[in-house]
Design a protein around this motif. Structure first.
Motif, PDB file in Angstrom:
ATOM      1  N   VAL A   9      -2.166  -3.795   3.836  1.00 28.10           N
ATOM      2  CA  VAL A   9      -2.244  -2.879   3.434  1.00 28.10           C
ATOM      3  C   VAL A   9      -3.738  -2.885   2.353  1.00 28.10           C
ATOM      4  CG1 VAL A   9      -1.043  -2.608   1.218  1.00 28.10           C
ATOM      5  CG2 VAL A   9      -1.691  -0.510   2.075  1.00 28.10           C
ATOM      6  N   ASN A  10      -3.869  -3.648   2.042  1.00 26.89           N
ATOM      7  CA  ASN A  10      -4.993  -4.695   1.682  1.00 26.89           C
ATOM      8  C   ASN A  10      -6.313  -4.108   2.262  1.00 26.89           C
ATOM      9  OD1 ASN A  10      -3.952  -4.171  -1.115  1.00 26.89           O
ATOM     10  ND2 ASN A  10      -3.432  -6.937  -0.552  1.00 26.89           N
ATOM     11  N   PHE A 152     -10.644   9.528   5.606  1.00 24.47           N
ATOM     12  CA  PHE A 152      -9.273   8.339   6.058  1.00 24.47           C
ATOM     13  C   PHE A 152      -8.460   9.324   6.153  1.00 24.47           C
ATOM     14  CE2 PHE A 152     -11.917   5.901   3.651  1.00 24.47           C
ATOM     15  CZ  PHE A 152     -11.583   4.050   4.419  1.00 24.47           C
ATOM     16  N   ALA A 153      -7.219   9.508   7.067  1.00 24.68           N
ATOM     17  CA  ALA A 153      -6.402   9.474   7.669  1.00 24.68           C
ATOM     18  C   ALA A 153      -4.784   8.711   7.163  1.00 24.68           C
ATOM     19  CB  ALA A 153      -6.053  10.197   8.968  1.00 24.68           C
ATOM     20  N   VAL A 187      -5.595   5.022   8.793  1.00 27.82           N
ATOM     21  CA  VAL A 187      -5.138   4.517   9.506  1.00 27.82           C
ATOM     22  C   VAL A 187      -3.438   4.373   9.264  1.00 27.82           C
ATOM     23  CG1 VAL A 187      -4.183   2.491   7.337  1.00 27.82           C
ATOM     24  CG2 VAL A 187      -6.775   3.935   7.608  1.00 27.82           C
ATOM     25  N   VAL A 188      -2.716   3.272   9.794  1.00 31.76           N
ATOM     26  CA  VAL A 188      -1.337   3.986  10.217  1.00 31.76           C
ATOM     27  C   VAL A 188      -0.759   2.563   9.682  1.00 31.76           C
ATOM     28  CG1 VAL A 188       0.266   3.860  12.417  1.00 31.76           C
ATOM     29  CG2 VAL A 188      -1.556   4.723  12.626  1.00 31.76           C
ATOM     30  N   PHE A 210      -7.101   6.873  19.288  1.00 35.66           N
ATOM     31  CA  PHE A 210      -7.119   7.790  18.123  1.00 35.66           C
ATOM     32  C   PHE A 210      -7.062   6.910  16.586  1.00 35.66           C
ATOM     33  CE2 PHE A 210      -5.490  10.956  20.887  1.00 35.66           C
ATOM     34  CZ  PHE A 210      -6.854  12.521  21.069  1.00 35.66           C
ATOM     35  N   VAL A 211      -6.985   5.040  16.760  1.00 35.39           N
ATOM     36  CA  VAL A 211      -6.256   4.350  15.616  1.00 35.39           C
ATOM     37  C   VAL A 211      -7.459   4.102  15.207  1.00 35.39           C
ATOM     38  CG1 VAL A 211      -5.060   3.108  14.831  1.00 35.39           C
ATOM     39  CG2 VAL A 211      -3.878   5.136  16.194  1.00 35.39           C
ATOM     40  N   GLN A 212      -7.428   3.339  14.350  1.00 35.17           N
ATOM     41  CA  GLN A 212      -8.592   2.559  14.255  1.00 35.17           C
ATOM     42  C   GLN A 212      -7.950   1.312  13.352  1.00 35.17           C
ATOM     43  OE1 GLN A 212     -10.318   5.514  12.579  1.00 35.17           O
ATOM     44  NE2 GLN A 212     -11.133   6.032  14.975  1.00 35.17           N
ATOM     45  N   ARG A 213      -6.802   1.216  12.548  1.00 39.11           N
ATOM     46  CA  ARG A 213      -6.295  -0.196  12.112  1.00 39.11           C
ATOM     47  C   ARG A 213      -4.791   0.540  11.642  1.00 39.11           C
ATOM     48  NH1 ARG A 213     -10.540   0.526   6.345  1.00 39.11           N
ATOM     49  NH2 ARG A 213     -12.175  -0.015   7.638  1.00 39.11           N
ATOM     50  N   ILE A 214      -4.074  -0.660  11.812  1.00 45.99           N
ATOM     51  CA  ILE A 214      -2.588  -0.661  11.992  1.00 45.99           C
ATOM     52  C   ILE A 214      -1.594  -1.347  11.808  1.00 45.99           C
ATOM     53  CG2 ILE A 214      -2.302  -1.300  14.200  1.00 45.99           C
ATOM     54  CD1 ILE A 214      -0.318   0.138  14.762  1.00 45.99           C
TER      55      ILE A 214
END
Length: 233
Positions: A9-10, A152-153, A187-188, A210-214
């Motif tokens: 998460v960081n 951000f989402a 962010v997911v 649709f996602v940049q970070r997971i």
């Protein structure tokens, strides 16, 4: 295949600063991004504008950010479970925009699809429509509502892979899918992160585009807002 996976998460919340606008998925306490919210509290970012169906409860979800006075504006549909929200709103400490639930969902989806605005019949003739453009279609009046603009989402999914493909579970599908791709950075956090190719393509609800970070989340509490049980006969 582009790898969207980040370590934790960081790393996922890099770039988060004061005064951003963010979307937060979930319905009640179901499907909320618990890890991302906890990190926002830890970062002590201020002046947040939060777009979310609800504001959590007093000691969980977005209620944690409200108690730290980190939110300056809430854009929501239902906030009846949070006494601190009520207090801040009535005292004028918190700016609040209440939106019909379907309109909230569609303004997210419009942003996701790249549409600048939508027309909806919801709210016509009420305070919701004051100061907004209205138009008649086939004898019925509609209100122009603009798509959200967010930095951000923050999304919670059940399963995902390193490419960002997502599967949601149960009530968590209500707002999370519409918010994916509706902000500059999505962010997911997922309960289970699997290798690319392991998810059944026919079961994927949101594709990785649709996602940049997971990342794989930890220590989910999954609290229940109102627990009602039947008395034993």
């Amino acid at each position: 295949m582009i790898n969207k996976q980040v370590a934790n998460v960081n790393e996922a919340l890099q770039g988060v600063t004061d005064n951003i606008t963010c979307m937060l998925g979930g319905f009640g306490l179901s499907g909320i991004p618990e890890n991302c919210i906890a990190k926002l509290v830890e970062l002590e970012v201020k002046g947040l504008t939060c777009i979310s169906n609800n504001a959590g409860v007093d000691d969980f979800g977005l209620g944690l950010l409200l108690h730290k006075r980190q939110i300056k504006k809430m854009i929501s549909s239902y906030v009846g479970e949070n006494d601190e929200f009520e207090r801040q709103m009535l005292s004028g400490e918190l700016d609040v925009e209440l939106i019909p639930q379907g309109t909230l969902a569609e303004r997210c989806r419009a942003a996701q699809a790249g549409f600048p605005a939508i027309y909806t019949p919801a709210g016509f003739g009420t305070e919701v429509a004051e100061g907004k453009e209205t138009r008649e279609f086939d004898g019925k009046m509609y209100v122009l509502e603009h798509a959200f603009k967010a930095d951000f989402a923050f999304i919670k999914a059940w399963k995902g892979d390193a490419a960002g493909n997502l599967i949601f579970k149960g009530t968590a599908r209500n707002f999370n899918p519409n918010m994916c791709g509706a902000a500059k950075i999505t962010v997911v956090e997922v309960e289970e992160l699997v290798p690319v190719g392991e998810l059944n393509p026919n079961q994927i609800h949101i594709p990785g585009i649709f996602v940049q970070r997971i990342f794989e989340g930890k220590n989910y509490e999954k609290r229940i807002e109102q627990l009602t049980v039947r008395k034993r006969d």
